[in-house]
Design an enzyme around this catalytic site. Structure first.
Site, PDB file in Angstrom:
ATOM      1  N   ASP A  94       0.907  -1.344  -0.074  1.00  0.00           N
ATOM      2  CA  ASP A  94      -0.011   0.097  -0.041  1.00  0.00           C
ATOM      3  C   ASP A  94       0.886   1.270   0.023  1.00  0.00           C
ATOM      4  OD1 ASP A  94      -2.540   1.878   0.880  1.00  0.00           O
ATOM      5  OD2 ASP A  94      -3.258   0.013   0.740  1.00  0.00           O
TER       6      ASP A  94
ATOM      7  N   HIS B 259      -3.935   6.245   3.006  1.00  0.00           N
ATOM      8  CA  HIS B 259      -4.489   4.982   2.656  1.00  0.00           C
ATOM      9  C   HIS B 259      -3.843   3.668   3.486  1.00  0.00           C
ATOM     10  CE1 HIS B 259      -5.723   1.758  -0.184  1.00  0.00           C
ATOM     11  NE2 HIS B 259      -6.702   2.689  -0.534  1.00  0.00           N
TER      12      HIS B 259
ATOM     13  N   SER C 179     -11.263  -0.626  -0.911  1.00  0.00           N
ATOM     14  CA  SER C 179      -9.837  -0.653  -0.116  1.00  0.00           C
ATOM     15  C   SER C 179     -10.176  -0.776   1.486  1.00  0.00           C
ATOM     16  CB  SER C 179      -9.329   0.750  -0.314  1.00  0.00           C
ATOM     17  OG  SER C 179      -8.549   0.811  -1.649  1.00  0.00           O
TER      18      SER C 179
END
Length: 758
Positions: free
Chosen positions: A160, A216, A545
């Site tokens: 990620d 994220h 996600s």
């Protein structure tokens, strides 16, 4: 306020009713166009992913340098004219091959070299809590969490944007065990501990810091395996205990996505997966993918995931967020658990009251305490004809008088909802109402606005439009009502969650499963807004996600309880125990339409962690079992590349996706055609007899070869044949659904069936 003119209402109505799902900016569309034009341009140097056979010799005795030397032997020379090295990454574990700077002609010249298999140009991919554990039924006192010791000893490899190691979700309070002996990784961060045991970044030939500068990766890591953090929340809302799905599991982070958009090159993504396999992770967590369908043999996530299952690592990946357009699903290889996004039963409510006394419930993470529900004029700036004013883009309100007014803005366009609020605030607007266009349907977000705000559904947006049409001096007020639990319907499938049918996997139903992915609260690197209620950074985020790490954490728990189960067996356990009814007992709805969700929208259904821990039977597969399918799809060279050994497909009985021993069943039938579909069930429970029940899709005569399956012992296998016949009652081009259910005294094993009429 002046009378709302017809032009204003027409613009609003057209946008609310538009079928255009605007999720990419113009620049993103242009970048994809440029990529297509440049892919085979003569003399253009690009990064290619090149698959080759492994070097001759005992691979266990060969060093990494031996693989690199072998890979360099395929290059025309080791440097470009500029002096830049051609070789970017040499892969040993994730695949046989390398990433290098080459022209299309140089790649073509490689095709005659002994050991070359195939190559493809690198693409750029992008990244696609307090309530969700309770919503999933995870309990401290019983069930999966208790029996799996919260995932103790499992290693989740997160590919990620990096991680924020000093966040309380990732600190070590002394209760976590040391990494297992199999761990071979390392950490380039000073703050690594028994929670974050590995951290490394890949960006071309460099290894920058793996700290998260996007948010994220931190959010994803916290959702998968974050420590319990008590009294977590955002702006005083969703207050509770934030905890990951496998809170005692270890995290290894592999940073491959960069910048505010979270973009990453496929060569770097494969390098991250290669390192994760080498390090010995148990679960590969990938909330990243392509915005458009990619052939399985030219996808870093697909190729990397097959390398994972060859090493008994479970790959979990997001379906991506380009819904509700059909057939744009990403990460759709049958060896990947492809995860879609659903809502949970929590809303942070704000009520919009119109001047006609109609009340509409929306959402906002910002809930000002002393806001007094005062009425203000209501305005839709789209009537001005100014480009971007309908979606409240930056600069679009500069010449308009919105001071002291509640501004109606359409969701989508080229800006996030919170950015729209900032635009209204900068123009001295009083508040913002964000309304969904038709394809966004019923999905609303609880976001940390900096101005009083309400996000309402398309259906309620239509009511606002009708009010504006009929009232000369429209007004509205906002009343903030805080966090509400037990809201319904829940779960529903978010509008953005990618849908099938897949264009690339030969017919396997995708997504496989849905999990919580709307308004998920989890760790964040920094405070997104000034929050007087806490100094610990959390944020709401939505997307597939966010759904995927829920499943990755659950997989870690399951692997701890069932260490001998293959990745395919664990996937089967998750899918055959999923549920398709919401908390009110109705079929799970598709937020984009408000109608029941099809299997191409929700897969097998919503994950049920405790049920998955005891599925009774599983549909198992080993990597070698994909060879007939790969030979059917691609041929010898590509199959050899996937399998890391020479395969001659001339001597393989090829099989379509229909015949994979998959937990879901997808069949294509022409007029009058009959097909027999085979499945093999493996008993992972005790001695039991299962009744075989088929619910045939409309237009199909469906017969099983037996009415029961009798298992005498754990590990026993039994075959099942299903005969499908097109009876001609459904028109070509349509699809219908049914199911296969195997019932024993203690287990229900459920499989969705989808038939496409060719």
């Amino acid at each position: 306020m002046e009378i709302i003119n017809h032009k204003m209402i027409t613009v609003l109505a057209l946008f609310l009713l538009s079928n255009a799902c605007v999720l990419m900016t113009q620049s993103q569309r242009l970048s994809i166009t440029d990529e297509n034009q440049q892919e085979n341009s003569t003399g253009t140097i690009r990064t290619y992913i090149v698959h080759v056979e492994d070097p001759v010799g005992n691979k266990e005795l060969l060093k990494d340098q031996d693989f690199e030397s072998w890979h360099k032997s395929f290059l025309p020379n080791t440097t470009l004219d500029s002096g830049e090295p051609r070789l970017i990454h040499s892969y040993r574990y994730v695949m046989g091959g390398f990433a290098a700077k080459l022209t299309h002609e140089e790649v073509k010249a490689m095709e005659s070299m002994e050991g070359f298999l195939y190559a493809w140009p690198e693409k750029q991919l992008t990244g696609a809590t307090t309530r969700s554990p309770d919503f999933l039924g995870l309990s401290e006192w019983q069930g999966l969490w208790r029996t799996s010791s919260y995932g103790t000893g499992m290693i989740i490899g997160v590919v990620d944007t990096g991680i924020t190691p000093n966040h309380p979700s990732f600190t070590d309070d002394g209760s976590l065990p040391a990494p297992p002996l199999k761990w071979r990784g390392f950490c380039t961060l000073q703050q690594c501990n028994n929670k974050v045991i590995g951290a490394v970044a890949f960006q071309g030939r460099t290894n920058p810091s793996p700290e998260d500068d996007n948010g994220h990766g931190t959010h994803v890591s916290g959702t998968a395996a974050g420590n319990p953090v008590y009294n977590a929340g955002l702006l005083g809302q969703a207050r509770g205990r934030a905890v990951g799905m496998a809170p005692k599991a270890h995290i290894a982070t592999y940073k491959v996505l960069y910048g505010p958009r979270g973009l990453g090159d496929e060569g770097d993504i494969l390098a991250g997966i290669n390192q994760a396999i080498r390090d010995g992770v148990d679960v590969l967590q990938m909330s990243l993918g392509s915005r458009r369908p990619i052939p399985l043999d030219q996808s870093s996530v697909s190729v990397g995931s097959f390398g994972a299952i060859l090493n008994n690592i479970f790959p979990s990946a997001c379906a991506m967020n380009e819904g509700p357009t059909p057939s744009v699903i990403s990460n759709d290889a049958p060896w990947i658990l492809t995860v879609g996004a659903s809502s949970i039963d929590r809303k942070i409510k704000v009520t919009v009251k119109l001047g006609n006394n109609m009340e509409l419930d929306g959402e906002s993470g910002y809930q000002p305490e002393n806001y007094n529900s005062q009425e203000f004029p209501l305005i839709f700036p789209g009537s001005s004809g100014i480009q971007g004013a309908d979606t409240c883009e930056a600069g679009s309100l500069d010449s308009l008088d919105v001071q002291g007014k509640i501004v109606v803005c359409i969701a989508g366009g080229n800006s996030a909802n919170t950015d729209k609020g900032a635009v209204v605030k900068a123009a001295n607007g009083e508040a913002i109402i964000i309304v969904n266009p038709v394809n966004y349907g019923f999905t609303t977000f609880s976001e940390p606005h900096t101005i009083p705000a309400a996000h309402v559904t398309n259906a309620d947006g239509q009511k606002i439009g009708a009010y504006l049409r009929t009232w000369q001096n429209p007004v509205a007020s906002l009343t903030f009502k805080g966090t509400h639990l037990g809201t319904s319907p829940a779960p529903t499938v978010a509008f953005f969650s990618n849908r099938g049918p897949s264009l690339n996997n030969g017919g396997v139903i995708k997504p496989d499963i849905i999990g919580p992915g709307v308004n998920i609260l989890a760790a964040w690197p920094w405070q997104v807004v000034q929050d007087p209620t806490t100094n610990i950074a959390f944020n709401f985020d939505s997307g597939t996600s966010m759904a995927t790490p829920h499943l990755s954490g659950i997989v870690a728990d399951l692997r701890n309880n069932h260490p001998t189960w293959s990745p395919a067996a664990i996937k089967s356990a998750i899918m055959t125990t999923a549920y398709t009814q919401d908390l009110n007992g109705n079929r799970i709805l598709d937020d984009s339409t408000g109608r029941p969700a099809s299997f191409f929208v929700m897969g097998a259904g919503h994950v049920n962690p405790d049920k998955a821990n005891d599925p009774g039977l599983v549909y198992d597969m080993q990597p070698i079992d994909y060879v007939p399918y790969l030979c059917y799809m691609y041929g010898s060279r590509t199959t050899s590349a996937f399998m890391r050994q020479r395969i001659d497909c001339r001597y393989v009985k090829k099989e379509t996706a229909e015949q994979l021993n998959y937990p879901s069943i997808a069949v294509s039938l022409q007029a009058g055609q009959t097909k027999t579909i085979e499945r093999t069930l493996t008993n992972v429970g005790g001695a039991e007899t299962y009744a075989v029940n088929v619910n045939a899709p409309d237009g199909v005569n469906l017969v099983a070869n037996t009415t029961s399956l009798v298992f005498a012992s754990t590990g026993e296998k039994q075959g099942l044949s299903l005969e499908f016949t097109n009876n001609g009652l459904v028109s070509p081009g349509e699809f219908r659904e049914g199911n296969l259910t195997l019932n024993s005294a203690t287990h229900t094993v459920w499989s969705p069936i989808s038939v496409t009429f060719a």
